[in-house]
Design a protein around this motif. Sequence first.
Motif, mmCIF file in Angstrom:
data_model
loop_
_atom_site.group_PDB
_atom_site.id
_atom_site.type_symbol
_atom_site.label_atom_id
_atom_site.label_comp_id
_atom_site.label_asym_id
_atom_site.label_seq_id
_atom_site.Cartn_x
_atom_site.Cartn_y
_atom_site.Cartn_z
ATOM 1 N N ILE A 87 0.841 -1.200 0.000
ATOM 2 C CA ILE A 87 0.000 0.000 0.000
ATOM 3 C C ILE A 87 0.871 1.244 0.000
ATOM 4 C CG2 ILE A 87 -1.610 1.337 1.418
ATOM 5 C CD1 ILE A 87 -2.954 -1.347 2.143
ATOM 6 N N SER A 88 1.960 1.228 0.778
ATOM 7 C CA SER A 88 2.879 2.372 0.789
ATOM 8 C C SER A 88 3.490 2.578 -0.594
ATOM 9 C CB SER A 88 3.984 2.159 1.814
ATOM 10 O OG SER A 88 3.448 2.094 3.107
ATOM 11 N N ALA A 89 3.830 1.485 -1.274
ATOM 12 C CA ALA A 89 4.398 1.593 -2.621
ATOM 13 C C ALA A 89 3.374 2.171 -3.599
ATOM 14 C CB ALA A 89 4.872 0.220 -3.097
ATOM 15 N N VAL A 90 2.126 1.746 -3.494
ATOM 16 C CA VAL A 90 1.069 2.265 -4.378
ATOM 17 C C VAL A 90 0.846 3.750 -4.127
ATOM 18 C CG1 VAL A 90 -1.412 2.148 -4.875
ATOM 19 C CG2 VAL A 90 -0.083 0.053 -4.687
ATOM 20 N N ILE A 91 0.850 4.157 -2.873
ATOM 21 C CA ILE A 91 0.680 5.574 -2.538
ATOM 22 C C ILE A 91 1.828 6.396 -3.123
ATOM 23 C CG2 ILE A 91 0.715 7.223 -0.614
ATOM 24 C CD1 ILE A 91 -0.867 5.109 1.003
ATOM 25 N N ALA A 92 3.040 5.901 -3.014
ATOM 26 C CA ALA A 92 4.199 6.611 -3.573
ATOM 27 C C ALA A 92 4.076 6.746 -5.088
ATOM 28 C CB ALA A 92 5.489 5.877 -3.209
ATOM 29 N N ILE A 93 3.628 5.695 -5.754
ATOM 30 C CA ILE A 93 3.456 5.752 -7.209
ATOM 31 C C ILE A 93 2.389 6.774 -7.583
ATOM 32 C CG2 ILE A 93 2.603 4.435 -9.196
ATOM 33 C CD1 ILE A 93 3.944 1.953 -7.894
ATOM 34 N N MET A 94 1.280 6.790 -6.856
ATOM 35 C CA MET A 94 0.201 7.742 -7.158
ATOM 36 C C MET A 94 0.653 9.186 -6.936
ATOM 37 S SD MET A 94 -3.105 5.684 -5.704
ATOM 38 C CE MET A 94 -4.247 6.999 -6.054
ATOM 39 N N ARG A 95 1.403 9.438 -5.875
ATOM 40 C CA ARG A 95 1.902 10.795 -5.619
ATOM 41 C C ARG A 95 2.845 11.242 -6.726
ATOM 42 N NH1 ARG A 95 3.018 10.460 0.872
ATOM 43 N NH2 ARG A 95 0.853 10.745 1.499
#
Length: 124
Positions: A65-73
């Motif tokens: 989830i942290s990786a997905v959030i970083a990609i979206m940002r």
Amino acid sequence: MDSFIGIRFKKETAKRFQEFSRKHFKSHTEAMVTMLDFFFYNEISPKEKLGPTGRTIEQTFKKRISAVIAIMRDMEKTQTKPTVAMIQSLFEMEEPKKKPLLLEKKQVEEKQVQFREKKNYNNL
């Protein structure tokens, strides 16, 4: 009434089973039957591992989830915001100000005279 049979367990194991049985079941027999049925119906052995525990799964999910959030940002910073700004600038309906050209000279209109001389055609 069913008859009972004695099974020999080590003292430590028997105490653990009794504590578990009292906590979750009405009788020791019910606890043992439920445990045996669980292993039989699910076709698993008590010696094999069932896979990752809840804690390890939770940690894995948190990392993903942290990786997905970083990609979206990152996408928002590099793609979305600049694109929105370009589209907004295209749709702004601000007319450019008209500035007179430096080469153009304004022609001064002659003032019209209010009174004109009347031509006398008789004298001719």
